[in-house]
Design a protein around this motif. Structure first.
Motif, PDB file in Angstrom:
ATOM      1  N   ALA A 144       0.801  -1.235   0.000  1.00 17.93           N
ATOM      2  CA  ALA A 144       0.000   0.000   0.000  1.00 17.93           C
ATOM      3  C   ALA A 144       0.831   1.282   0.000  1.00 17.93           C
ATOM      4  O   ALA A 144       0.377   2.312  -0.493  1.00 17.93           O
ATOM      5  CB  ALA A 144      -0.932   0.001   1.211  1.00 17.93           C
ATOM      6  N   THR A 145       2.046   1.226   0.563  1.00 21.90           N
ATOM      7  CA  THR A 145       2.799   2.478   0.761  1.00 21.90           C
ATOM      8  C   THR A 145       4.289   2.201   0.976  1.00 21.90           C
ATOM      9  O   THR A 145       4.663   1.059   1.257  1.00 21.90           O
ATOM     10  CB  THR A 145       2.231   3.237   1.994  1.00 21.90           C
ATOM     11  N   ALA A 146       5.100   3.256   0.870  1.00 20.49           N
ATOM     12  CA  ALA A 146       6.501   3.141   1.268  1.00 20.49           C
ATOM     13  C   ALA A 146       6.544   3.292   2.792  1.00 20.49           C
ATOM     14  O   ALA A 146       5.786   4.083   3.359  1.00 20.49           O
ATOM     15  CB  ALA A 146       7.321   4.223   0.606  1.00 20.49           C
ATOM     16  N   ILE A 147       7.400   2.537   3.461  1.00 19.28           N
ATOM     17  CA  ILE A 147       7.460   2.592   4.931  1.00 19.28           C
ATOM     18  C   ILE A 147       8.605   3.500   5.400  1.00 19.28           C
ATOM     19  O   ILE A 147       8.473   4.249   6.369  1.00 19.28           O
ATOM     20  CB  ILE A 147       7.609   1.163   5.514  1.00 19.28           C
ATOM     21  N   LYS A 148       9.719   3.434   4.674  1.00 20.58           N
ATOM     22  CA  LYS A 148      10.946   4.155   5.053  1.00 20.58           C
ATOM     23  C   LYS A 148      10.672   5.644   5.326  1.00 20.58           C
ATOM     24  O   LYS A 148      10.060   6.329   4.499  1.00 20.58           O
ATOM     25  CB  LYS A 148      11.932   4.024   3.897  1.00 20.58           C
ATOM     26  N   GLY A 149      11.117   6.099   6.488  1.00 22.08           N
ATOM     27  CA  GLY A 149      11.015   7.531   6.813  1.00 22.08           C
ATOM     28  C   GLY A 149       9.642   7.975   7.295  1.00 22.08           C
ATOM     29  O   GLY A 149       9.484   9.122   7.728  1.00 22.08           O
ATOM     30  N   LYS A 150       8.660   7.093   7.228  1.00 22.28           N
ATOM     31  CA  LYS A 150       7.309   7.478   7.654  1.00 22.28           C
ATOM     32  C   LYS A 150       7.185   7.425   9.184  1.00 22.28           C
ATOM     33  O   LYS A 150       7.905   6.666   9.842  1.00 22.28           O
ATOM     34  CB  LYS A 150       6.266   6.519   7.051  1.00 22.28           C
ATOM     35  N   HIS A 151       6.252   8.212   9.696  1.00 22.25           N
ATOM     36  CA  HIS A 151       5.951   8.100  11.126  1.00 22.25           C
ATOM     37  C   HIS A 151       4.870   7.031  11.295  1.00 22.25           C
ATOM     38  O   HIS A 151       3.731   7.219  10.853  1.00 22.25           O
ATOM     39  CB  HIS A 151       5.478   9.445  11.687  1.00 22.25           C
ATOM     40  N   ALA A 152       5.254   5.907  11.883  1.00 19.79           N
ATOM     41  CA  ALA A 152       4.299   4.821  12.112  1.00 19.79           C
ATOM     42  C   ALA A 152       3.903   4.821  13.580  1.00 19.79           C
ATOM     43  O   ALA A 152       4.769   4.828  14.464  1.00 19.79           O
ATOM     44  CB  ALA A 152       4.926   3.478  11.736  1.00 19.79           C
ATOM     45  N   VAL A 153       2.609   4.828  13.842  1.00 19.77           N
ATOM     46  CA  VAL A 153       2.123   4.745  15.218  1.00 19.77           C
ATOM     47  C   VAL A 153       1.446   3.404  15.403  1.00 19.77           C
ATOM     48  O   VAL A 153       0.574   3.024  14.621  1.00 19.77           O
ATOM     49  CB  VAL A 153       1.141   5.904  15.529  1.00 19.77           C
ATOM     50  N   VAL A 154       1.904   2.656  16.410  1.00 20.13           N
ATOM     51  CA  VAL A 154       1.313   1.351  16.727  1.00 20.13           C
ATOM     52  C   VAL A 154       0.553   1.512  18.042  1.00 20.13           C
ATOM     53  O   VAL A 154       1.135   1.916  19.048  1.00 20.13           O
ATOM     54  CB  VAL A 154       2.408   0.262  16.883  1.00 20.13           C
ATOM     55  N   VAL A 155      -0.738   1.228  18.025  1.00 22.01           N
ATOM     56  CA  VAL A 155      -1.522   1.299  19.264  1.00 22.01           C
ATOM     57  C   VAL A 155      -1.699  -0.137  19.747  1.00 22.01           C
ATOM     58  O   VAL A 155      -2.300  -0.961  19.063  1.00 22.01           O
ATOM     59  CB  VAL A 155      -2.884   1.984  19.047  1.00 22.01           C
ATOM     60  N   GLY A 156      -1.148  -0.438  20.937  1.00 29.38           N
ATOM     61  CA  GLY A 156      -1.126  -1.814  21.467  1.00 29.38           C
ATOM     62  C   GLY A 156       0.311  -2.290  21.545  1.00 29.38           C
ATOM     63  O   GLY A 156       1.106  -2.032  20.633  1.00 29.38           O
ATOM     64  N   ARG A 157       0.663  -2.962  22.644  1.00 35.76           N
ATOM     65  CA  ARG A 157       2.067  -3.384  22.843  1.00 35.76           C
ATOM     66  C   ARG A 157       2.157  -4.826  23.331  1.00 35.76           C
ATOM     67  O   ARG A 157       3.009  -5.153  24.166  1.00 35.76           O
ATOM     68  CB  ARG A 157       2.770  -2.448  23.828  1.00 35.76           C
ATOM     69  N   SER A 158       1.274  -5.684  22.843  1.00 35.11           N
ATOM     70  CA  SER A 158       1.367  -7.089  23.273  1.00 35.11           C
ATOM     71  C   SER A 158       2.632  -7.705  22.683  1.00 35.11           C
ATOM     72  O   SER A 158       3.170  -7.228  21.676  1.00 35.11           O
ATOM     73  CB  SER A 158       0.136  -7.875  22.817  1.00 35.11           C
ATOM     74  N   ASN A 159       3.084  -8.793  23.327  1.00 36.24           N
ATOM     75  CA  ASN A 159       4.300  -9.466  22.849  1.00 36.24           C
ATOM     76  C   ASN A 159       4.089 -10.149  21.511  1.00 36.24           C
ATOM     77  O   ASN A 159       5.045 -10.424  20.791  1.00 36.24           O
ATOM     78  CB  ASN A 159       4.762 -10.516  23.874  1.00 36.24           C
ATOM     79  N   THR A 160       2.816 -10.462  21.183  1.00 31.95           N
ATOM     80  CA  THR A 160       2.555 -11.202  19.945  1.00 31.95           C
ATOM     81  C   THR A 160       2.201 -10.284  18.770  1.00 31.95           C
ATOM     82  O   THR A 160       2.351 -10.670  17.628  1.00 31.95           O
ATOM     83  CB  THR A 160       1.398 -12.206  20.153  1.00 31.95           C
ATOM     84  N   VAL A 161       1.700  -9.081  19.048  1.00 32.78           N
ATOM     85  CA  VAL A 161       1.299  -8.203  17.942  1.00 32.78           C
ATOM     86  C   VAL A 161       2.015  -6.840  18.006  1.00 32.78           C
ATOM     87  O   VAL A 161       2.896  -6.555  17.191  1.00 32.78           O
ATOM     88  CB  VAL A 161      -0.246  -7.996  17.898  1.00 32.78           C
TER      89      VAL A 161
END
Ligand code: NDP
Length: 279
Positions: free
Chosen positions: A148-165
């Motif tokens: 879908a998109t280029a990842i490099k240099g982007k600001h990625a926000v991950v909501v959730g911090r489980s060990n598996t996801v």
């Protein structure tokens, strides 16, 4: 209006490629699945995994144990399959009944057969940049994102911090040169952070918690959440509202879910190749 990222289509492409690879390399991969108890969602998940195995010609061996199985019994069955050379990958379906420690079971699976990618050794390798056995759901997310998109240099926000996801996904985004922010239940002013995201990945388990006003115009939004509400599957993202501002978004169902299975098949083939090479 956002592009809808089609996880079913991406899964089908991966399964077709794997079927070809298995034929070309003359592999005979085998995945063993464990189900303890009869939780209806888990029964469906395992059935879908076995169906995917059949489709790509991965042999499957299913072990169904009663809900009152002891931890000792499950660990002993896992140990048996660790030693069985005809089995390349072992997957224990979570959640497990209360009397069994999920962490102990995760750690009991031989790292070479850890096709779920959640053994501490697999996670440690991921952290050091070695993605030979990546956690399945994060790997599926990355595959969708790379389409879908280029990842490099982007600001990625991950909501959730489980060990598996959440945690392994954050690491995989970092491995691809994103600038990563991880949010969790103690994060203050979540919306102020999610609004900065070029890439927003949500793995919480709260239906429709991410609303349109929390998303930057043009963001790519990946909804990992699966919530059962009134017999329907709903994600963590308010799909109808957010698709008006996002550039691309995954639906639930039909987004990340199918990709988790595709990644499991990829890991099983990878395990078979690695084990063949080391014999
Ligand atoms: P967990 O319950 O292990 O983790 C949930 C995370 O969400 C925690 O880190 C928690 O924070 C955080 N959280 C809870 N409430 C909030 C809040 N109000 N704001 C911000 N963060 C919050 O869940 P999983 O990671 O296992 O799964 C998450 C979702 O993804 C579930 O819906 C699950 O069903 C789905 N899932 C989907 C898969 C797929 O194939 N599509 C595969 C695996 C999971 P804290 O750490 O502080 O408690």
């Amino acid at each position: 209006m956002a592009v809808i990222i089609d996880g079913n289509k991406a899964r089908d492409e991966i399964l077709d490629q794997l079927a070809e690879e298995i034929k070309r390399r003359k592999l005979t991969p085998c995945l063993a699945t464990f189900l303890v108890g009869d939780d209806p969602a888990s029964v469906t998940y395992v059935a879908n995994k076995i169906k995917a195995c059949d489709r790509v010609r991965i042999r499957s061996r299913h072990v169904h144990l009663p809900a009152n199985t002891s931890e000792k019994e499950l660990l002993s069955q896992v140990a048996k399959l660790n030693k069985d050379k005809s089995v390349n990958g072992i997957l224990v379906q979570f959640p497990l009944p209360k009397q069994i420690s999920q962490q102990k079971v995760m750690e009991a699976i031989s790292p070479e057969k850890d096709v779920d990618g959640t053994h501490p050794i697999s996670l440690g390798r991921l952290l050091s940049g070695n993605e030979s056995m990546p956690a399945c759901t994060p790997a599926g997310v990355i595959t969708l994102l790379e389409k879908a998109t280029a990842i490099k240099g982007k600001h990625a926000v991950v909501v959730g911090r489980s060990n598996t996801v959440g945690k392994p996904l954050a690491v995989m985004l970092l491995n691809r040169d994103a600038t990563v922010t991880v949010c969790h239940s103690k994060t203050k002013d979540l919306a102020a952070i999610t609004r900065q995201a070029d890439i927003l990945c949500v793995a919480v388990g709260r239906p429709k918690m991410i609303t349109k006003d929390m998303v930057k115009k043009g963001a790519v939004v990946i909804d990992i959440g699966i919530n059962r509400v009134d017999g329907k599957l709903i994600g963590d993202v308010d799909f109808e509202g957010v698709k008006e501002v996002a550039a691309a978004i995954t639906p639930v169902p039909g987004g990340v879910g199918p990709m988790t299975i595709a990644s499991l098949m990829q890991n099983t083939v990878r395990a078979a190749v690695l084990q063949k090479g080391s014999r």
